[in-house]
Enzyme design. Structure first.
Site, PDB file in Angstrom:
ATOM      1  N   LYS A   3       0.842  -1.209   0.000  1.00 18.08           N
ATOM      2  CA  LYS A   3       0.000   0.000   0.000  1.00 18.08           C
ATOM      3  C   LYS A   3       0.878   1.261   0.000  1.00 18.08           C
ATOM      4  O   LYS A   3       0.592   2.226  -0.703  1.00 18.08           O
ATOM      5  CB  LYS A   3      -0.930  -0.009   1.223  1.00 18.08           C
ATOM      6  CG  LYS A   3      -2.015  -1.093   1.133  1.00 18.08           C
ATOM      7  CD  LYS A   3      -2.772  -1.311   2.447  1.00 18.08           C
ATOM      8  CE  LYS A   3      -3.669  -2.543   2.335  1.00 18.08           C
ATOM      9  NZ  LYS A   3      -4.410  -2.861   3.565  1.00 18.08           N
ATOM     10  N   GLN A  60      -5.014  -1.538   9.845  1.00 20.07           N
ATOM     11  CA  GLN A  60      -4.771  -2.848   9.240  1.00 20.07           C
ATOM     12  C   GLN A  60      -5.342  -3.954  10.119  1.00 20.07           C
ATOM     13  O   GLN A  60      -5.140  -3.971  11.327  1.00 20.07           O
ATOM     14  CB  GLN A  60      -3.252  -3.040   9.022  1.00 20.07           C
ATOM     15  CG  GLN A  60      -2.888  -4.285   8.245  1.00 20.07           C
ATOM     16  CD  GLN A  60      -3.355  -4.279   6.792  1.00 20.07           C
ATOM     17  OE1 GLN A  60      -3.509  -3.232   6.168  1.00 20.07           O
ATOM     18  NE2 GLN A  60      -3.609  -5.455   6.252  1.00 20.07           N
ATOM     19  N   ASP A 100     -11.202   2.195   3.613  1.00 19.54           N
ATOM     20  CA  ASP A 100     -11.399   0.743   3.490  1.00 19.54           C
ATOM     21  C   ASP A 100     -12.862   0.404   3.204  1.00 19.54           C
ATOM     22  O   ASP A 100     -13.166  -0.709   2.772  1.00 19.54           O
ATOM     23  CB  ASP A 100     -11.017   0.053   4.816  1.00 19.54           C
ATOM     24  CG  ASP A 100      -9.639  -0.591   4.764  1.00 19.54           C
ATOM     25  OD1 ASP A 100      -9.215  -1.016   3.673  1.00 19.54           O
ATOM     26  OD2 ASP A 100      -9.012  -0.683   5.837  1.00 19.54           O
TER      27      ASP A 100
HETATM   28  N1  GUN Z   1      -6.516  -7.093   6.204  1.00 17.76           N
HETATM   29  C1  GUN Z   1      -6.683  -7.874   5.099  1.00 17.76           C
HETATM   30  N2  GUN Z   1      -7.223  -7.157   4.100  1.00 17.76           N
HETATM   31  C2  GUN Z   1      -7.398  -5.904   4.574  1.00 17.76           C
HETATM   32  C3  GUN Z   1      -7.912  -4.712   3.997  1.00 17.76           C
HETATM   33  O1  GUN Z   1      -8.348  -4.646   2.845  1.00 17.76           O
HETATM   34  N3  GUN Z   1      -7.900  -3.614   4.817  1.00 17.76           N
HETATM   35  C4  GUN Z   1      -7.458  -3.666   6.096  1.00 17.76           C
HETATM   36  N4  GUN Z   1      -7.520  -2.547   6.814  1.00 17.76           N
HETATM   37  N5  GUN Z   1      -6.981  -4.753   6.656  1.00 17.76           N
HETATM   38  C5  GUN Z   1      -6.953  -5.865   5.890  1.00 17.76           C
END
Ligand code: GUN
Length: 297
Positions: free
Chosen positions: A54, A98, A121
């Site tokens: 990211k 996350q 998200d």
């Molecule tokens: N953990 C696994 N996939 C994601 C996601 O798309 N966003 C977040 N914040 N955590 C994750």
């Protein structure tokens, strides 16, 4: 039949190019660059890998980002206080916590603390609810990425039977919502299967569009798939592989080699849905900066 391969890497790059151009235009008009705050609680190695991807994507498109790493012993109150600080910080456009969180923290509780206008998200109940109501919102990045792939490849969804395997809050559930809404990208008859589904094949064999997000390596075999189906594999599973330098390889929830002989379209793993998730996060972060979903009231 041999399926056409859906190239998520290519489409993700197109999305990122568009975001890069839009960010440049936004900044060119005198605005500051969009800013994404990432919060990691603890030191989960997989989470670090995802955050790395990211961060690199942000740098690539001109979005600024920083990651705050918090001790895995942090209390719910302390974590929520950190989030509230960024909620009111005008220099922060998007906030991403996350997941997964350490087991003493409730992800629902924590997500609900995020200002929904910064929830890039798309996990906050306000965004999930607005998605269900077909109102403008931040959409969960992985299912939004799958819809983008359908659009790019002109794969018709309307009136098709879509079967989603997996009912998670992050993928399966919002995926089914996006497919089933009566809007220009949806209108599919939609079935959701999950771990309580008695006879999975009974459903998957009838799918015109089969989307698999179960987190089970090679769950879907050729005999479970209808001839000519569109097969989207959201799974990313690490399995041991002595022939690889890393000692493991990534495989999907779909047995690609057998299913590709039956499907009309199929996503590979890696290089299918995965890159789309990050690309859609970039799109959401730019939207948050522009406040074009939730204009300032
Ligand atoms: N953990 C696994 N996939 C994601 C996601 O798309 N966003 C977040 N914040 N955590 C994750």
């Amino acid at each position: 039949m041999s399926a056409e391969i859906i190239d998520g890497k290519k489409v993700a790059e197109l999305v990122r190019t568009r975001v890069r151009e839009d960010v440049a235009e936004w900044v060119g008009k005198g605005n500051r660059a969009p800013f994404l705050k990432v919060i990691l609680v603890g030191d989960d190695p997989a989470s670090r890998v995802y955050i790395g991807a990211k961060t690199r994507a942000c740098e690539d498109v001109g979005i600024e980002t920083s990651t705050e790493i918090l001790q895995d012993t942090i209390s719910a109150k302390e974590l929520k206080d950190v989030i509230r600080m960024y909620n009111t910080d005008d220099a922060v456009d998007g906030i991403l916590v996350q997941l997964p969180l350490p087991s003493h923290l409730s992800s629902h509780d924590v997500i609900e603390t995020i200002n929904h206008k910064k929830d890039v998200d798309g996990f906050h109940p306000m965004n999930v609810g607005r998605l269900a109501l077909d109102q403008p919102c931040f959409r969960s990045c992985t299912p939004a990425g799958v819809m983008e792939l359908f659009k790019y490849y002109s794969i018709a969804v309307k009136a098709k039977h879509a079967v989603v395997v997996g009912a998670s809050n992050i993928v399966g559930s919002p995926m089914a919502t996006m497919l089933s809404r009566e809007n220009s990208s949806g209108k599919a008859t939609t079935t959701i299967c999950h771990k309580y589904t008695r006879d999975l094949t009974l459903h998957t064999i009838n799918a015109d569009i089969l989307i698999v997000a179960a987190g089970q390596p090679h769950l879907i075999k050729a005999e479970m798939v209808k001839e000519g189906a569109v097969v989207i594999d959201v799974g990313i599973n690490r399995v041991a592989d002595e022939t690889s330098e890393k000692g493991y390889k990534l495989i999907g929830d779909v047995d690609f080699e057998s299913v590709r002989k039956k499907a009309s379209w199929i996503t590979p793993v890696p290089g299918g849905v995965g890159p789309m998730t990050v690309a859609m996060l970039m799109k959401n972060t730019l939207l948050a900066a522009k406040q074009s979903i939730y204009p300032t009231d």
